[in-house]
Motif scaffolding. Sequence first.
Motif, mmCIF file in Angstrom:
data_model
loop_
_atom_site.group_PDB
_atom_site.id
_atom_site.type_symbol
_atom_site.label_atom_id
_atom_site.label_comp_id
_atom_site.label_asym_id
_atom_site.label_seq_id
_atom_site.Cartn_x
_atom_site.Cartn_y
_atom_site.Cartn_z
ATOM 1 N N GLU A 1 27.696 48.925 -12.713
ATOM 2 C CA GLU A 1 28.996 49.591 -12.607
ATOM 3 C C GLU A 1 29.409 49.698 -11.157
ATOM 4 O O GLU A 1 28.677 50.214 -10.323
ATOM 5 C CB GLU A 1 28.901 50.992 -13.235
ATOM 6 N N ALA A 2 30.566 49.161 -10.837
ATOM 7 C CA ALA A 2 31.082 49.234 -9.476
ATOM 8 C C ALA A 2 32.529 48.781 -9.494
ATOM 9 O O ALA A 2 32.997 48.124 -10.429
ATOM 10 C CB ALA A 2 30.268 48.345 -8.529
ATOM 11 N N ASN B 1 20.838 45.026 -17.592
ATOM 12 C CA ASN B 1 21.951 44.101 -17.356
ATOM 13 C C ASN B 1 22.782 43.885 -18.620
ATOM 14 O O ASN B 1 24.007 43.722 -18.560
ATOM 15 C CB ASN B 1 21.436 42.759 -16.846
ATOM 16 N N LEU B 2 22.106 43.859 -19.771
ATOM 17 C CA LEU B 2 22.842 43.700 -21.028
ATOM 18 C C LEU B 2 23.747 44.900 -21.291
ATOM 19 O O LEU B 2 24.895 44.753 -21.738
ATOM 20 C CB LEU B 2 21.859 43.503 -22.188
ATOM 21 N N TYR B 3 23.238 46.104 -21.027
ATOM 22 C CA TYR B 3 24.066 47.299 -21.177
ATOM 23 C C TYR B 3 25.258 47.248 -20.232
ATOM 24 O O TYR B 3 26.390 47.575 -20.594
ATOM 25 C CB TYR B 3 23.239 48.557 -20.899
ATOM 26 N N SER B 4 25.011 46.810 -18.985
ATOM 27 C CA SER B 4 26.090 46.733 -17.994
ATOM 28 C C SER B 4 27.138 45.721 -18.412
ATOM 29 O O SER B 4 28.343 45.947 -18.260
ATOM 30 C CB SER B 4 25.508 46.356 -16.629
ATOM 31 N N ALA B 5 26.655 44.564 -18.911
ATOM 32 C CA ALA B 5 27.588 43.505 -19.302
ATOM 33 C C ALA B 5 28.509 43.949 -20.431
ATOM 34 O O ALA B 5 29.666 43.505 -20.528
ATOM 35 C CB ALA B 5 26.813 42.256 -19.724
ATOM 36 N N HIS C 1 26.302 54.074 -18.798
ATOM 37 C CA HIS C 1 25.412 55.227 -18.905
ATOM 38 C C HIS C 1 24.035 54.802 -19.409
ATOM 39 O O HIS C 1 22.996 55.232 -18.873
ATOM 40 C CB HIS C 1 26.022 56.269 -19.849
ATOM 41 N N CYS C 2 24.021 53.940 -20.420
ATOM 42 C CA CYS C 2 22.736 53.457 -20.957
ATOM 43 C C CYS C 2 21.987 52.623 -19.917
ATOM 44 O O CYS C 2 20.762 52.690 -19.802
ATOM 45 C CB CYS C 2 22.984 52.623 -22.214
ATOM 46 N N GLU D 1 16.636 54.507 -14.490
ATOM 47 C CA GLU D 1 15.944 55.752 -14.160
ATOM 48 C C GLU D 1 14.538 55.748 -14.748
ATOM 49 O O GLU D 1 13.568 56.190 -14.110
ATOM 50 C CB GLU D 1 16.742 56.944 -14.706
ATOM 51 N N GLU D 2 14.408 55.212 -15.956
ATOM 52 C CA GLU D 2 13.091 55.095 -16.589
ATOM 53 C C GLU D 2 12.187 54.171 -15.771
ATOM 54 O O GLU D 2 10.987 54.418 -15.618
ATOM 55 C CB GLU D 2 13.234 54.563 -18.010
ATOM 56 N N MET D 3 12.777 53.116 -15.238
ATOM 57 C CA MET D 3 12.018 52.195 -14.383
ATOM 58 C C MET D 3 11.476 52.919 -13.156
ATOM 59 O O MET D 3 10.316 52.758 -12.763
ATOM 60 C CB MET D 3 12.903 51.033 -13.915
ATOM 61 N N ARG D 4 12.337 53.713 -12.533
ATOM 62 C CA ARG D 4 11.920 54.436 -11.332
ATOM 63 C C ARG D 4 10.797 55.414 -11.647
ATOM 64 O O ARG D 4 9.851 55.577 -10.876
ATOM 65 C CB ARG D 4 13.118 55.159 -10.723
#
Length: 898
Positions: free
Chosen positions: A817-818, A737-741, A746-747, A753-756
């Motif tokens: 991202e949306a 969420n911090l990367y998104s904010a 991309h990060c 993906e790492e979580m999955r």
Amino acid sequence: MAALIHNHPTTAAAAASAFAFSPCFPRDPFLSHRSTNLHYLSKPEISSFLSPSRTKANPQNIRISPQFLQNPSISSSKLLNNSQLPNNDYSPLLQLSVRYGDIELAKTVHASILKLEEGTYLSNALIVAYIKLGRIDLAHKVFKAISSPDVVSYTAMISGFAKANRENEAIELFLEMRGSGIEPNEYSFVALLTACIRLLDLELGLQVHTFLLKLGFLDCIYVVNALMGLYSKCSCLDFVMELFDDMKTRDIASWNTVISSLVKECFYEEVFGFFRDMLRIDGFRVDYFTLSSLLTSAAGCFGMREGREVHAYAIKGGFESNLSVDNALIRFYTKCGSVEDVLYLFERMPEKDVFTWTEMITAYMQFGLVDSAAETFDRMPERTCVSYNALLAGYSQNDEGLRALKLFCRMVEEGAELNDFTLTSVLNACGSIMQKNTSEQIHGFVLKFGFGRNSCVEAALLDMCTWCGRMADAEKIYIRWPTNQDSSIPLTAMICGYARNRQLNEALSLFCVGQSEESLVLDEVTATTILGICGQLGFHKFGEQIHCCSIKYGLLSDTMLGNATISMYSKCGEMEDAIKVFNTMVVHDIVSWNSLLAGHVLHRQGDEALAIWMKMEKLGVQPDSVTCLFIISAYRHTNSDLVDCCRGFFSSMESIYQIKPTSEHYANFVGVLGYWGLLEEAEEIIKKMPFVPKSCVWRALLDSCRIHRSATIGKRVVKEILSLEPQDPSTFILKSNLYSASGRWHCSEIVREEMREKGFRKFPGQSWIIHDNKVHSFFARDRTHPQSKDIYSGLQILILECIKVGYVPDTSFVLHEAEEYQKKDFLLYHGAKLAITCGLLMTKPGKTVRIMKNILLCGDCHTFFKNVSVVTKREIHVRDASGFHCFSSGKCSCKDHW
């Protein structure tokens, strides 16, 4: 009566001795008056009895050497030396063989008797001797060789079979005796009733009772005592009391039987009344059996005064050195929590047996002195299966699961006896450590060992599976539970298991099924569990019904259940009802006070919580660690002027209340400081902590940064959390969420993906409402509800109406991202919005809508609900992870701080 005494809380050795000499069973009933009972003679008396002067009439006198009297195992064939006793009476020698346990002497006498003409009297004496020597097989051979057995022959064999765990053969032999025309005597009926007692055959016992009444044997004390013993064993206390009241003459065994029956049925107060009657009416002097029963009764009702009086009576009566009484005293003082008295007794006991040592292990474990119990076990001169089990169960009860498992492995390696109690204890221990792999290994061992069909072990297996998260295996055990066995225990275990594993709907459904099928009786454990579920779900009506049932069945005297009721009402938003339950409770423990404090904090009623704390101080109630957590939290819901009071309480926890602050206490304190905007001070408090703070402390500060929108401190806090818990799923979400904010999409996607790949999943936010006794739950964009089409249509209309009064969707809460329209679509169909729409559609206009949520309410939903309260002119109550929000006329009770 042997079985009756066996069940009394005395040692096995004492019980055996009681049976041998108890007046409830006559001595040597199978020998005629001609025999002299050598069992009660000393060695010089035996020598005198067999002296030449006593056998002068026989030309072949028996001479017994002094060496034989010192060592009776000397060849018994030399003793007889092909001679015969006067009048061919071999019964004294048979009694001598019994006294010294000399089976060879008995066999030699048997051989000599075979040379004589058949005599029923000697055959009966031989049968009795073999039975007392534990050779029921040889006794039966002698019996079958008698051409005309009499009542003594049959009675001896019936008694022997009954005591040798061959009860059915004893009953068959009694019927054979009756079929042969031989009338039973009182001893025959005592033997038959002994078999009934061991079989717990109440139906046959009732038939015997009728037969005794018909033949007039109810005037015989021995028979009535045995009959009372049967009824006591079968929990028919009314029959015991009726027989006792009708007795014209009683002996000490009669009183002991009725007193032990009252103890068994937990009528502890009546026990002491009967004891006084025994002294007053018949004037009997108590024996160790009476004292043991009285001490058990005192322990059962925690009657310290009564128990001490019995202790004094025992000393006055000369029983202070009696092993059985001393063991009973240790049990009594253990139950009453007096560790000093237990230790004093144990150290002063002149004699200790394996039961004494085992009682001490149990005592230490009950007092929480686990290491002392282990040391006592190591000091034991001899150990039995009971000793191992006492230590094993103690480890389990004191949450020492790993030590219990190690002891169990040691028992297996040493070849110690394993029984159902052993396996039940190790299964409970395995459940306490909640290790799935270990539980599977223990499960396999139990099945291989062959105890898989034992009901107690099966129930423990089921419970262990629920504690270790193996609900599928628990369900398999429950489904295959035999229909002819009591299903209430596994049913309760499954309900508790579902509750423990957050399968709340399944728990309630199973409870309702059990109630409808009348296979589940509501008890304290079940009621407490269901009330806990109702509290979690906010299911007020269901919880209220359980409360009413608890009152109806008289369960609310249980403090734990009362505490659960307080918690249920407070979590359902009914604080007034919670206070009423608290005020009606007879006894309050610290959990009761904590439940009341928690309710006020949950309702953001800080002043009321602090008032409760002041009342606790006046009453001298000592707080515990949990109490301190709620008191600190209460200052968050008062006003900023009381922050100094919060600082003072926190700093005095250890000095005044001897409670060392933990990370959880620091987290609450930091949360209070941060709530009132003192973010720098809160950060400084964390840096000065005397130990490394857990992530919960930093998260409390991060929550305050969210409230006050402090990005600078927030970034520093996030770095600390990421370093402390890099592998925690919530940390991955936070990082993403911090990367998104910050626009680094991309990060953010790399983190997800790492979580999955690691199999991590975000704990999903869920919202629900209760309507018509059903739980209607929703996730974000959930379409599984049967009326989802109507709910979505209603939500679209509700959103438009809210926009008219000023609602603007806050897309800053959507951090991935949306496109903007996609963000709005995601945001507008949160589970909480779906739940509020469902509630508005299902309830009547003007009614309050209540919503429950398992995580914090997001900022956008909070704003939306304020607008909904304006549009619909309704009150909306929401319970989220922070507490209750009451929305009315565009305002919230949390004042936009949550």
